[in-house]
Design an enzyme around this catalytic site. Sequence first.
Site, PDB file in Angstrom:
ATOM      1  CG  LEU A  57     -10.646   2.176  -3.944  1.00 50.51           C
ATOM      2  CD1 LEU A  57     -10.676   3.552  -4.622  1.00 50.51           C
ATOM      3  CD2 LEU A  57     -10.842   1.074  -4.982  1.00 50.51           C
ATOM      4  CG  ASP A  58      -4.677  -2.013  -3.401  1.00 51.20           C
ATOM      5  OD1 ASP A  58      -5.249  -2.598  -2.476  1.00 51.20           O
ATOM      6  OD2 ASP A  58      -4.200  -2.594  -4.402  1.00 51.20           O
ATOM      7  NE  ARG A  59       0.795   3.583  -0.291  1.00 47.81           N
ATOM      8  CZ  ARG A  59       2.060   3.231  -0.113  1.00 47.81           C
ATOM      9  NH1 ARG A  59       2.625   3.300   1.079  1.00 47.81           N
ATOM     10  NH2 ARG A  59       2.770   2.761  -1.130  1.00 47.81           N
ATOM     11  CB  THR A  61      -6.122   2.182  -6.220  1.00 50.73           C
ATOM     12  OG1 THR A  61      -5.267   1.074  -6.482  1.00 50.73           O
ATOM     13  CG2 THR A  61      -7.231   2.215  -7.255  1.00 50.73           C
TER      14      THR A  61
END
Length: 215
Positions: A57-59, A61
């Site tokens: 996951l994106d940082r 998110t």
Amino acid sequence: MSSQNFLQQTLIHRDEHFIVINKPAGLLSVPGKGDLTDCVINRLLAEEPNTLLIHRLDRDTSGILVFALNKAAQSHISKQFQNRQTDKQYHALVSGILTGEGSVDVPVNYDPARPPLHIADPTYHKPALTHWQAVEQFEIHNQPVTRVKLTPITGRSHQLRVHMQYLGHAIVGDELYASEADCKLMPRLCLHAEQLSFFHPVTGDTLNFFCPAPF
């Protein structure tokens, strides 16, 4: 969140083949460039040395992440992600009033002139598809926002963030894609991986994990 007892603090499910956690916002999934070593997988490895990466996951998110505990499980679940056999649903707050439901079917491409930004690029050869459904509308600091469910069919980098910006309803708190005003409405990116379904790598049973959004 402290790196000590990270697994205990974030654990949703564990068996001998994999673990499912609730990733906090603001923490990288894997090490970043330079000295950015504090990340989910390194914290997990400190407590569970058999941890193996499956997806990210994106940082900024938060939400559901699954990690394997052996090579066979890693291969099996990774192939489900690659073959789009998993069911993923995200929860987000977006700027403005959005009603009904729909889809954004526009490729997402990396923008080398403005890293780490991505852009909606209809000429790009890799498709990107997101289904969206408006849930409710309300206000934050007198600014209208909409709570939405997002279902990514493909898994391109920054796909949900770019697609919502493309619709004209950037995700609240998004420092990369929202306006300065919308970015300041909340102290974090309001994007959360809320639901994930996949097949158990050994039994074949359908597993469904749910972790409600904290916003």
